[in-house]
Design a protein around this motif. Sequence first.
Motif, PDB file in Angstrom:
ATOM      1  N   ARG A  83       0.873  -1.174   0.000  1.00 23.17           N
ATOM      2  CA  ARG A  83       0.000   0.000   0.000  1.00 23.17           C
ATOM      3  C   ARG A  83       0.913   1.228   0.000  1.00 23.17           C
ATOM      4  O   ARG A  83       1.631   1.475   0.977  1.00 23.17           O
ATOM      5  N   ILE A  84       0.892   1.990  -1.061  1.00 20.96           N
ATOM      6  CA  ILE A  84       1.872   3.052  -1.289  1.00 20.96           C
ATOM      7  C   ILE A  84       1.203   4.423  -1.233  1.00 20.96           C
ATOM      8  O   ILE A  84       0.172   4.650  -1.876  1.00 20.96           O
ATOM      9  N   THR A  91       7.856   9.030   0.212  1.00 25.95           N
ATOM     10  CA  THR A  91       6.870   7.987  -0.118  1.00 25.95           C
ATOM     11  C   THR A  91       6.827   7.013   1.051  1.00 25.95           C
ATOM     12  O   THR A  91       7.869   6.585   1.552  1.00 25.95           O
ATOM     13  N   PHE A  92       5.623   6.675   1.465  1.00 25.45           N
ATOM     14  CA  PHE A  92       5.463   5.786   2.623  1.00 25.45           C
ATOM     15  C   PHE A  92       4.711   4.538   2.194  1.00 25.45           C
ATOM     16  O   PHE A  92       3.680   4.624   1.523  1.00 25.45           O
ATOM     17  N   ILE A  93       5.247   3.399   2.573  1.00 21.58           N
ATOM     18  CA  ILE A  93       4.675   2.117   2.150  1.00 21.58           C
ATOM     19  C   ILE A  93       4.309   1.280   3.370  1.00 21.58           C
ATOM     20  O   ILE A  93       5.098   1.155   4.303  1.00 21.58           O
ATOM     21  N   VAL A  94       3.114   0.736   3.345  1.00 19.78           N
ATOM     22  CA  VAL A  94       2.701  -0.231   4.358  1.00 19.78           C
ATOM     23  C   VAL A  94       2.577  -1.578   3.671  1.00 19.78           C
ATOM     24  O   VAL A  94       1.860  -1.721   2.674  1.00 19.78           O
ATOM     25  N   VAL A  95       3.301  -2.569   4.186  1.00 23.55           N
ATOM     26  CA  VAL A  95       3.244  -3.918   3.629  1.00 23.55           C
ATOM     27  C   VAL A  95       2.211  -4.711   4.417  1.00 23.55           C
ATOM     28  O   VAL A  95       2.290  -4.818   5.641  1.00 23.55           O
ATOM     29  N   CYS A 142      14.007   3.165   4.503  1.00 19.66           N
ATOM     30  CA  CYS A 142      14.125   2.870   5.929  1.00 19.66           C
ATOM     31  C   CYS A 142      13.014   1.912   6.327  1.00 19.66           C
ATOM     32  O   CYS A 142      11.836   2.287   6.328  1.00 19.66           O
ATOM     33  N   PRO A 143      13.366   0.647   6.640  1.00 19.02           N
ATOM     34  CA  PRO A 143      12.340  -0.287   7.112  1.00 19.02           C
ATOM     35  C   PRO A 143      11.895   0.117   8.519  1.00 19.02           C
ATOM     36  O   PRO A 143      12.719   0.451   9.370  1.00 19.02           O
ATOM     37  N   ILE A 144      10.593   0.121   8.726  1.00 24.17           N
ATOM     38  CA  ILE A 144      10.029   0.596   9.991  1.00 24.17           C
ATOM     39  C   ILE A 144       9.186  -0.506  10.615  1.00 24.17           C
ATOM     40  O   ILE A 144       8.256  -1.025   9.996  1.00 24.17           O
ATOM     41  N   ASN A 145       9.540  -0.864  11.822  1.00 25.45           N
ATOM     42  CA  ASN A 145       8.832  -1.938  12.530  1.00 25.45           C
ATOM     43  C   ASN A 145       7.366  -1.571  12.758  1.00 25.45           C
ATOM     44  O   ASN A 145       7.026  -0.412  13.009  1.00 25.45           O
ATOM     45  N   TRP A 146       6.498  -2.586  12.642  1.00 19.82           N
ATOM     46  CA  TRP A 146       5.098  -2.365  12.984  1.00 19.82           C
ATOM     47  C   TRP A 146       4.820  -3.008  14.346  1.00 19.82           C
ATOM     48  O   TRP A 146       4.886  -4.223  14.494  1.00 19.82           O
ATOM     49  N   GLN A 181      -6.501  -9.300   7.353  1.00 16.84           N
ATOM     50  CA  GLN A 181      -5.288  -8.616   6.888  1.00 16.84           C
ATOM     51  C   GLN A 181      -4.502  -8.044   8.058  1.00 16.84           C
ATOM     52  O   GLN A 181      -5.070  -7.469   8.986  1.00 16.84           O
ATOM     53  N   ARG A 182      -3.172  -8.204   7.986  1.00 13.48           N
ATOM     54  CA  ARG A 182      -2.304  -7.752   9.073  1.00 13.48           C
ATOM     55  C   ARG A 182      -1.178  -6.878   8.530  1.00 13.48           C
ATOM     56  O   ARG A 182      -0.518  -7.251   7.551  1.00 13.48           O
ATOM     57  N   PRO A 183      -0.917  -5.727   9.160  1.00 14.52           N
ATOM     58  CA  PRO A 183       0.278  -4.969   8.791  1.00 14.52           C
ATOM     59  C   PRO A 183       1.525  -5.777   9.146  1.00 14.52           C
ATOM     60  O   PRO A 183       1.602  -6.350  10.241  1.00 14.52           O
ATOM     61  N   VAL A 184       2.463  -5.857   8.236  1.00 20.26           N
ATOM     62  CA  VAL A 184       3.709  -6.591   8.471  1.00 20.26           C
ATOM     63  C   VAL A 184       4.816  -5.626   8.865  1.00 20.26           C
ATOM     64  O   VAL A 184       5.528  -5.841   9.845  1.00 20.26           O
ATOM     65  N   MET A 185       4.973  -4.568   8.089  1.00 24.49           N
ATOM     66  CA  MET A 185       5.981  -3.545   8.359  1.00 24.49           C
ATOM     67  C   MET A 185       5.704  -2.342   7.477  1.00 24.49           C
ATOM     68  O   MET A 185       4.841  -2.385   6.595  1.00 24.49           O
ATOM     69  N   CYS A 186       6.447  -1.274   7.724  1.00 22.59           N
ATOM     70  CA  CYS A 186       6.343  -0.071   6.898  1.00 22.59           C
ATOM     71  C   CYS A 186       7.721   0.244   6.329  1.00 22.59           C
ATOM     72  O   CYS A 186       8.747  -0.190   6.859  1.00 22.59           O
TER      73      CYS A 186
END
Length: 355
Positions: A226-227, A253-257, A296-300, A320-325
């Motif tokens: 999700r971008i 740009t921010f991405i949620v995986v 920059c990988p960001i912990n969820w 659905q679960r957030p994995v990381m950002c």
Amino acid sequence: MIKNINNKLKTIRNKIVKEILPPLFYNSSFLSTIYYLVINPSFRREIHAVLAGKVKYLKESKNSKNNYYLLVRNIHRLEKGLLMRPRKKIFAVDYIKETVDCYIGVSTSDQDKENKQLVWFLDVLNEYFNVVGDHPKINNEKVRFNNFKSKNFSDNSITSSLSIPYKRDFQNYSKISYEEFYELNRQRRSVRWFIEKPVPRELIDKAILAAIQAPSACNRQPFEYRIFDRKDLVAQAVELPMGTKGYSHSIQTFIVVIGNQDAYFDERDRHLIYIDASLANMVFMLALETLGLGSCPINWPDIEEREEKMKSFLNLKTYQRPVMCIGVGYPDIEGMVAFSEKRSLKNIRKYNYDN
């Protein structure tokens, strides 16, 4: 006054739940279950997601018979049967009917002509029925498959370049050396300072194309990106995880995986959304480096209040679960990165039963 009392009571409760009680429950799997069922609700959202995903998977498999994840998994299983040495004369008897069911269901509902997996499904099933031996169940499904194919595909629509198991061409291997690859990994560091410059979407898409070449259990790829690149949305999204304080304004740009638990029929596979997404994300970030971008990988964190905000922001389904950002942008050459010395080889690997 009342607020202070509530805060003190909350602190005491947290200390009891998270520090005093765990040593009393951890020695038994039964007591551990009681602890997380009754005392500490930390896993409830994940449990809910796993069960919701399982129910959705079963409904699509048994009722509508168009479960995409089941079809991908079974086509991959057929591929493994096709490439085995020696190859069995008869294989896939137990799951060929559900495979043809889902192939017909998915092919009927999915009209996306750019979806190359539809070609892969067709090619692998063609190859399977061409080489497998006679068996009543297999013969019945072969008739069903051929009837569907003859009604829906012309001979011209079947490609000459087959998406089936093949021998790799060792003569045309990548010329990237280990030293070059190692240096790329050393070069990639978590970047927190970016210049004010929009990130072209075509570069993000290129990096994702590389990322989806990463291995995935039975090729299911139970994740999505999700971008956000609109400034107002980025400003909201960067506040959702923890750990972005002080530099969130710099992210372009921010991405949620997101992981999809509806890819699985059994709880045994519940961790695969994290494993498969992480495999892809590492490739994604390395690809960004080659395109002149930093990340920059960001912990969820699994914190209920933040989970609710993320669910609302992304309109997530229960499964659905957030994995990381991941924060992305063009690196600011004046910005520093953490040195972060890694553990030594000696401390991180063991062969056989080395101490």
